[in-house]
Design an enzyme around this catalytic site. Structure first.
Site, PDB file in Angstrom:
ATOM      1  N   HIS A   1      -8.852  -5.344  -0.069  1.00 56.75           N
ATOM      2  CA  HIS A   1      -8.005  -5.178  -1.257  1.00 56.75           C
ATOM      3  C   HIS A   1      -8.562  -4.064  -2.159  1.00 56.75           C
ATOM      4  O   HIS A   1      -9.664  -4.212  -2.694  1.00 56.75           O
ATOM      5  CB  HIS A   1      -7.980  -6.515  -2.007  1.00 56.75           C
TER       6      HIS A   1
ATOM      7  N   GLU B   1      -5.594  -2.311   1.724  1.00 57.58           N
ATOM      8  CA  GLU B   1      -4.509  -2.307   0.747  1.00 57.58           C
ATOM      9  C   GLU B   1      -4.891  -1.354  -0.371  1.00 57.58           C
ATOM     10  O   GLU B   1      -6.071  -1.284  -0.761  1.00 57.58           O
ATOM     11  CB  GLU B   1      -4.324  -3.720   0.175  1.00 57.58           C
TER      12      GLU B   1
ATOM     13  N   ASP C   1      -2.992   1.049  -4.012  1.00 55.59           N
ATOM     14  CA  ASP C   1      -1.865   1.168  -4.944  1.00 55.59           C
ATOM     15  C   ASP C   1      -1.581   2.645  -5.205  1.00 55.59           C
ATOM     16  O   ASP C   1      -2.528   3.418  -5.402  1.00 55.59           O
ATOM     17  CB  ASP C   1      -2.230   0.509  -6.288  1.00 55.59           C
TER      18      ASP C   1
ATOM     19  N   HIS D   1      -4.772   1.663  -9.455  1.00 58.11           N
ATOM     20  CA  HIS D   1      -4.079   0.391  -9.685  1.00 58.11           C
ATOM     21  C   HIS D   1      -3.339   0.332 -11.015  1.00 58.11           C
ATOM     22  O   HIS D   1      -2.173  -0.041 -11.072  1.00 58.11           O
ATOM     23  CB  HIS D   1      -5.087  -0.768  -9.613  1.00 58.11           C
TER      24      HIS D   1
ATOM     25  N   GLU E   1       0.907  -0.245  -1.723  1.00 56.67           N
ATOM     26  CA  GLU E   1       1.704  -0.887  -2.774  1.00 56.67           C
ATOM     27  C   GLU E   1       2.216   0.179  -3.720  1.00 56.67           C
ATOM     28  O   GLU E   1       1.420   0.927  -4.310  1.00 56.67           O
ATOM     29  CB  GLU E   1       0.888  -1.935  -3.554  1.00 56.67           C
TER      30      GLU E   1
HETATM   31  O1  G3P Z   1      -0.910  -6.364  -2.723  1.00 51.83           O
HETATM   32  C1  G3P Z   1      -1.516  -7.483  -3.230  1.00 51.83           C
HETATM   33  C2  G3P Z   1      -2.107  -7.273  -4.567  1.00 51.83           C
HETATM   34  O2  G3P Z   1      -2.758  -6.054  -4.555  1.00 51.83           O
HETATM   35  C3  G3P Z   1      -1.163  -7.361  -5.717  1.00 51.83           C
HETATM   36  O3  G3P Z   1      -1.827  -7.425  -6.915  1.00 51.83           O
HETATM   37  O4  G3P Z   1      -2.574  -6.506  -9.013  1.00 51.83           O
HETATM   38  O5  G3P Z   1      -4.071  -6.376  -7.073  1.00 51.83           O
HETATM   39  O6  G3P Z   1      -2.078  -4.941  -7.174  1.00 51.83           O
HETATM   40  P1  G3P Z   1      -2.684  -6.252  -7.557  1.00 51.83           P
HETATM   41 CA    CA Z   2      -2.182  -3.905  -5.097  1.00 47.28          CA
END
Ligand code: G3P
Ligand code: CA
Length: 244
Positions: free
Chosen positions: A6, A34, A36, A49, A109
């Site tokens: 993450h 993952e 952003d 993020h 994301e």
């Molecule tokens: O994709 C899962 C997660 O990343 C969503 O929450 O706030 O960490 O982007 P966040």
């Molecule tokens: Ca995310």
């Protein structure tokens, strides 16, 4: 249980940086990473993020208020006097090229639920096609409208709908947002596992991020699987890979 990093290895290294992605890319048995994305003032896709740069860099302001050249000057502390900078998505794809050949996955994301970042869907789908990475990428967003658009742009894309409760993910997916996978919060599994059978359920967690000290707490992955979760996004994937 399939395990994803993450924001990269974001407990021990600064989140969404090349350093955190390099560490994740080296983990044996990891399903994917993952991250952003958001758009700069001049339309570049950058990996960060928050909608503002304040928490993770030495700058102040909205991501969308900076050009790429301006953003690249901001520093992200990485320990021992070292710093990282905000990566572009192109830089991350380049880094992961050897992993992609072995089927490694990247969950991108689109952070567009607060600012809709016009044209971001077109940009990322066209970049994925240009690089031949359509089968390596999973798109996700908290914006059902954005996912509907992604589905139109690439009918074969892997798409996950982000929400808090798994029931909301499921009903949005069934309601036509175009998602083929559910991305709920891990503590919001409010449907029995039988109702989720056949779905990929990638659960996200909150929790400790660099530079906080690791807690040593361990998740019971087998118990999570029983709730219908098939994948987890972890800040400390290095602590779990190999135990499946
Ligand atoms: O994709 C899962 C997660 O990343 C969503 O929450 O706030 O960490 O982007 P966040
Ligand atoms: Ca995310």
């Amino acid at each position: 249980m399939r395990i994803w990093a993450h924001r990269g290895c974001s407990q021990r290294y600064p989140e969404n940086t090349i350093l955190s992605f390099e560490k994740a890319a080296a983990i044996k048995g990891l399903t994917g990473i993952e991250l952003d994305i958001q758009l700069t003032k001049d339309g570049h896709m950058v990996v960060i993020h928050d909608e503002r740069v304040d928490r993770t860099t030495d700058g102040i302001g909205d991501v969308g208020g900076f050009t790429l050249a301006e953003l690249k000057k901001l520093r992200i502390p990485a320990g021992n006097g070292r710093t990282e900078c905000i990566p572009t998505i192109e830089e991350v794809l380049e880094l992961l090229t050897p992993n992609f050949r072995d089927g490694f996955q990247l969950n991108i994301e689109l952070k567009n639920n607060n600012y809709p970042y016009e044209g971001m869907e077109e940009k990322i789908v066209s970049l994925a096609a240009e690089k031949g990475l359509q089968r390596n990428i999973v798109y996700s967003s908290f914006s059902a409208l954005s996912l509907e658009k992604l589905r139109r742009l690439d009918p074969e894309a892997q798409i996950g709908i982000l929400d808090w409760k798994v029931s909301d993910c499921l009903f949005k997916a069934r309601g036509g947002c175009g998602a083929d996978a559910l991305h709920p919060f891990w503590r919001a599994m409010d449907l029995p596992a039988e109702r989720l059978r056949g779905y990929t359920v990638r659960a996200w967690l909150t929790g400790h991020l660099y530079p906080e000290t690791p807690t040593g707490n361990r998740l019971d992955l087998a118990a999570l699987e029983e709730t219908g979760i098939t994948d987890v996004f972890l800040n400390e994937p290095e602590m779990y890979c190999g135990e499946r």
